[in-house]
Design an enzyme around this catalytic site. Structure first.
Site, PDB file in Angstrom:
ATOM      1  N   HIS B 316      25.031  19.129  31.368  1.00 17.92           N
ATOM      2  CA  HIS B 316      24.360  20.201  32.100  1.00 17.92           C
ATOM      3  C   HIS B 316      23.267  20.878  31.291  1.00 17.92           C
ATOM      4  O   HIS B 316      22.408  21.541  31.852  1.00 17.92           O
ATOM      5  CB  HIS B 316      25.373  21.247  32.578  1.00 17.92           C
ATOM      6  N   GLY B 317      23.311  20.749  29.998  1.00 15.05           N
ATOM      7  CA  GLY B 317      22.266  21.360  29.204  1.00 15.05           C
ATOM      8  C   GLY B 317      22.548  21.171  27.732  1.00 15.05           C
ATOM      9  O   GLY B 317      23.709  21.140  27.311  1.00 15.05           O
TER      10      GLY B 317
END
Lengths: 86, 459
Positions: B316-317
């Site tokens: 996600h990041g």
């Protein structure tokens, strides 16, 4: 008949989107917005550097928004919608 | 290009759908591939080359894998290539920063900017090679069709993540009929409405709360902000997925669903079967089960879940708060699998739903707060009454929150279904009014307000 029933609800959105899309290309550009008191973005000239960096696409996006058909009407609809809920 | 931009909505999409529908079948894939590359290059003119290179590599590897005497080595090469690209472009900055912080070395690497959608197309390419290796797919022999599988603009930049065997038949033959077209338009407009009318406005509420220093937040403000963020994220991403599925339909594709009312889940495992479903399935199929899943003893189960969820978090990041967020879910899922699940099953529904929403809400705090010290500060504001003044919430904000909560459940759909069964003649006018007003308001939202890009765009 059955097809008509399926297509009827989406008829307006589809025609509307096509008309606005064509309108934006066909209608003449404006230079100044009296309601916003500013000069509107004109069709951008293109340089190789801007094309590669993606800046040109951003400028076109800005141009499309500034010269959109019935721009003042859309802004008003957006503002009324905001006021309605305040 | 983003779906909620004027250039996409008024020119790119209508033109692409019209030309695609009018072309003879044998030219359709080639045209769609070119259109998708244009779509990508609009925002990322340079990285389109990286994507082309990746397509050629994976295509060649796929062909080799099918005939090679050492398929394992080719698969390994493919994984190194795909995840290597992802590592270099997504995680270099994070690794360098962490090393610098740990060792004190002056490591100042200027990390490359993240290519649009790389996390999504890397996963699709990797799944293609693994499916070939497992004999669950046959290699694509036409590079145009393979290129289209990777780049189809409907799913290129923010999913759903499509497995190759799911769309392979549709790459060769697909039909667009009146029903499919109408369904596609409806689905697209619903998604556009979710994004422009709900997510953007809910996002403004969250921004108001998030702009204040966490130490000054009152309990009510913190909860309202968290609710707004949870709803914004849901409408943003599920709206994007709706648009993707709708666009797929307009082109004759059936793309997999990505959301199924996640906030109605009654456990964390159920939540993750309803939220970003295609990502969950990817990790399950290609990481969790190959590691042994839950069938290799308790210790292995714990290890597998932790590993899978830290990876999910980092997907996600590229930041440690995302790893923490993933780890948090890994721990919750371990607890549920080991004993909490059995206890939950015996409790009344309201307790199960309450527990799930609370756990997910705390998860979003970890997800949303990126600044140092922000996470404990925000959690403190949520759970310790502190007498701070409540941020002024207007009626408008409260209205949006209420509409948002309602729209995150199946109630509106059920209500519409009930009304149209009771009054069959009203069905068409009601639908026309709904889609007409969504169109008008969404255009007003796009032209009238400064446009906001998607949240899930940089993953």
């Amino acid at each position: 008949m059955k097809n008509l029933k399926t297509l009827l609800p989406i008829l307006f959105p589809v025609i509307f989107i096509v008309l606005l899309g064509v309108g934006a290309i066909v209608l003449p550009d404006h230079t100044f917005s009296t309601s916003e008191m500013r000069y509107l973005k004109q069709f951008p000239g293109c340089s190789a550097q801007e094309l590669v960096s993606g800046d040109y696409a951003r400028q076109l996006e800005e141009y499309a928004s500034d010269q959109f058909p019935l721009r003042d009407v859309w802004i008003e609809v957006a503002e009324r919608w905001m006021l309605l809920l305040q | 290009m983003v779906f909620s931009s004027l250039s996409f909505l008024f020119w790119f999409l209508p033109l692409t759908v019209a030309v695609h529908g009018g072309l003879p079948h044998r030219f359709r894939n080639g045209f769609l591939l070119l259109a998708s590359l244009f779509f990508y290059a609009w925002g990322e003119p340079v990285y389109v080359l990286l994507m082309l290179l990746s397509i050629v590599c994976n295509f060649r590897l796929g062909l080799k894998l099918a005939v090679s005497a050492h398929p394992r080595q080719i698969l390994a090469a493919g994984m190194v290539w795909n995840f290597g690209l992802l590592a270099v472009f997504k995680y270099t900055g994070m690794v360098a920063e962490t090393l610098a912080a740990l060792t004190g070395l002056p490591l100042s690497i200027t990390a490359p900017s993240l290519p649009l959608g790389i996390s999504f197309y890397t996963f699709q390419a990797a799944s293609y090679l693994i499916d070939l290796y497992r004999g669950q797919a046959t290699p694509q022999k036409r590079i145009v069709d393979f290129g289209l599988y990777i780049t189809l603009f409907a799913q290129l930049v923010a999913g759903p993540i499509v497995r190759y065997p799911e769309v392979a038949p549709q790459l060769t033959a697909r039909r667009i009929d009146c029903n499919g077209f109408a369904e596609g338009v409806r689905r697209f407009l619903l998604g556009l409405g979710k994004k422009v009318l709900l997510a953007n406005n809910l996002g403004a509420i969250w921004e108001t709360v998030h702009a204040a220093p966490v130490g000054d937040l009152s309990m009510v403000s913190a909860w309202v902000g968290l609710l707004a963020f949870a709803l914004q994220l849901y409408f943003d991403f599920s709206g994007y997925s709706d648009m993707a599925v709708g666009i797929g339909k307009l082109l004759g594709f059936t793309l997999p669903e990505n959301f199924q009312y996640p906030y109605l889940a009654d456990s964390i495992s159920a939540f993750w079967r309803r939220w970003h479903m295609t990502l969950g399935q990817w990790f399950r199929t290609y990481l969790y089960i190959p590691l042994g899943g839950s069938r290799a003893g308790r210790l292995r189960l714990v290890r597998n879940l932790l590993l899978v969820w830290v990876c999910t978090g980092l997907w996600h990041g590229a930041a440690w708060n995302f790893a923490l967020w993933g780890l948090y879910y890994g721990c919750l899922l371990i607890l549920e699998k080991l004993w909490l699940g059995r206890i939950l099953a015996r409790l009344p529904g309201i307790v199960r739903h309450g527990y799930t929403l609370l756990a997910v809400g705390i998860g979003w705090v970890l997800f949303a707060c990126t600044g140092p010290g922000e996470i404990p500060g925000f959690l403190e504001a949520l759970f310790c009454p502190n007498g701070h003044v409540v941020v002024g919430f207007s009626k408008k904000m409260i209205a949006y929150l209420m509409v948002g909560v309602l729209a995150a459940t199946p109630v509106p759909t059920q209500l519409a279904g009930r009304v149209s069964r009771r009054f069959p003649r009203l069905e068409t006018p009601m639908a026309a009014a709904l889609y007409g007003s969504v169109t008008v308001l969404a255009i007003a939202g796009l032209v009238g307000a400064t446009y906001q890009p998607f949240l899930y765009f940089r993953f």
